[in-house]
Motif scaffolding. Sequence first.
Motif, PDB file in Angstrom:
ATOM      1  N   THR A 196      -0.708  -5.304 -14.481  1.00 27.49           N
ATOM      2  CA  THR A 196      -0.465  -4.234 -13.505  1.00 27.49           C
ATOM      3  C   THR A 196      -1.612  -4.195 -12.512  1.00 27.49           C
ATOM      4  O   THR A 196      -2.778  -4.059 -12.897  1.00 27.49           O
ATOM      5  CB  THR A 196      -0.349  -2.873 -14.216  1.00 27.49           C
ATOM      6  N   THR A 197      -1.290  -4.320 -11.244  1.00 28.64           N
ATOM      7  CA  THR A 197      -2.300  -4.336 -10.191  1.00 28.64           C
ATOM      8  C   THR A 197      -2.387  -2.971  -9.534  1.00 28.64           C
ATOM      9  O   THR A 197      -1.414  -2.526  -8.912  1.00 28.64           O
ATOM     10  CB  THR A 197      -1.965  -5.390  -9.120  1.00 28.64           C
ATOM     11  N   PRO A 198      -3.511  -2.276  -9.647  1.00 28.42           N
ATOM     12  CA  PRO A 198      -3.650  -0.973  -8.994  1.00 28.42           C
ATOM     13  C   PRO A 198      -3.557  -1.106  -7.469  1.00 28.42           C
ATOM     14  O   PRO A 198      -3.802  -2.168  -6.900  1.00 28.42           O
ATOM     15  CB  PRO A 198      -5.053  -0.504  -9.420  1.00 28.42           C
ATOM     16  N   THR A 199      -3.221  -0.012  -6.839  1.00 26.98           N
ATOM     17  CA  THR A 199      -3.120   0.004  -5.377  1.00 26.98           C
ATOM     18  C   THR A 199      -4.464   0.293  -4.730  1.00 26.98           C
ATOM     19  O   THR A 199      -4.840  -0.339  -3.732  1.00 26.98           O
ATOM     20  CB  THR A 199      -2.091   1.056  -4.923  1.00 26.98           C
ATOM     21  N   GLU A 200      -5.199   1.240  -5.278  1.00 27.68           N
ATOM     22  CA  GLU A 200      -6.476   1.633  -4.696  1.00 27.68           C
ATOM     23  C   GLU A 200      -7.577   0.653  -5.104  1.00 27.68           C
ATOM     24  O   GLU A 200      -7.546   0.080  -6.203  1.00 27.68           O
ATOM     25  CB  GLU A 200      -6.848   3.051  -5.123  1.00 27.68           C
TER      26      GLU A 200
END
Length: 408
Positions: free
Chosen positions: A162-166
């Motif tokens: 899962t790649t965070p947005t921030e």
Amino acid sequence: MNLFEVADSDRKSQHRNMTEVLEACRIQDLSSTTHLKASRIRSLLNAYRLSKAYEPDSKVAYVVEQFPNELVYALGMIPWNIESMAILLAQYGSADSFINLTQQNHVSRDICSFLRGSFGVIMANCYPNPDIVLANDQPCDCLSKLANVASKYYRSPFFSITTPTELNDDTLDYLAEQQRILVKDMAAALDMEFHESEIDRVVRQSNEAREYYCKTADLLRDHRLPGVSRELLEIFSMNAFGLPENVQLCKTLYQEALEMSNKPDSKKSGKRVLWAGQAPDGSHEIMRYMEEEVEVIFWAPLWSSNIMKLDPDDPYRSIARRAIEYHWHMERLQANLAEVCDSYGIDGIVISNAWGCRNMLALSPMMREVCGEKKIKYLTINVDFIDRNNYAFNHVKNRIDAFLEILM
């Protein structure tokens, strides 16, 4: 048809299925679209990688767009981009049978055509059987879902990060740790040995190629270099950073671009249009039509994520930073778009909305806002480069004509 179980997982059979499709398709002559030696090298590299993936002893990892392929190369595997492969087939006019197959099996036409085309190839059992399937929710959640379905269809191990947005220290630490665990889990699932020194080697090769890539992009700022922006787009889409062959490819392109830039007539002239969104191949009628009047620069290769190098002292964290930068984050992309428009002397923007792509629809208002601030003309077109049922040149030609008229 059981969508979660492949009938024949033998790669020889799958290669035969793909060959039959290619032999029956409308092969186009793409030789006239470029004069670059780098393009020929890329074609040969792609052909070698694709044929190698069908060999019984090859280790193949299905990946999604913008997956950190350095992790795959570190394990000596071949990354197979399930979406890009379908786009490649569409460029050669062979996607129709796969689209028809999805319709026969009641796959919704509201889904992005790039995903439907990929799903059709999987349903036709034309891709090589994957040893593992990898996803990282980029650039969209639908692509990750397709990867998950593929893993069930081929009964292959599935791993997702899962790649965070921030972008901050916490998110970088979080994603870097996921990647460290992922590599070990991949090796365990495939009963392979993994050595951290392989990550170091791949990162060095990735950075060496990226250095030539960035220097080529810099030359485009002030020089008209036919075919170079397109080739940067193709290299970005290929996502082969980490391969030693990609170093030679990027080096060759830079040398060719440098030679062109030294010619007296290479200084930038005429109008420049930035292409934002999914782009057709260079021989496509839209591209041929527009390039008769303006120089087309492709935005995606110039994203901040494509210009950054990896930190050899902390590879996982820098790969994590690049992955977060790849997210279609509104504020970061807006800043990048404004900078590209200024530094590359952009006169107009074509916003290409591909059928079913929710990401581009969400980004369009931001791009129009940048155009307003910069006093730049823009054109929004709705296209489908996979499913020909959703596209006809005459539907967009009049709009392109009007755009070019006010631009000139």
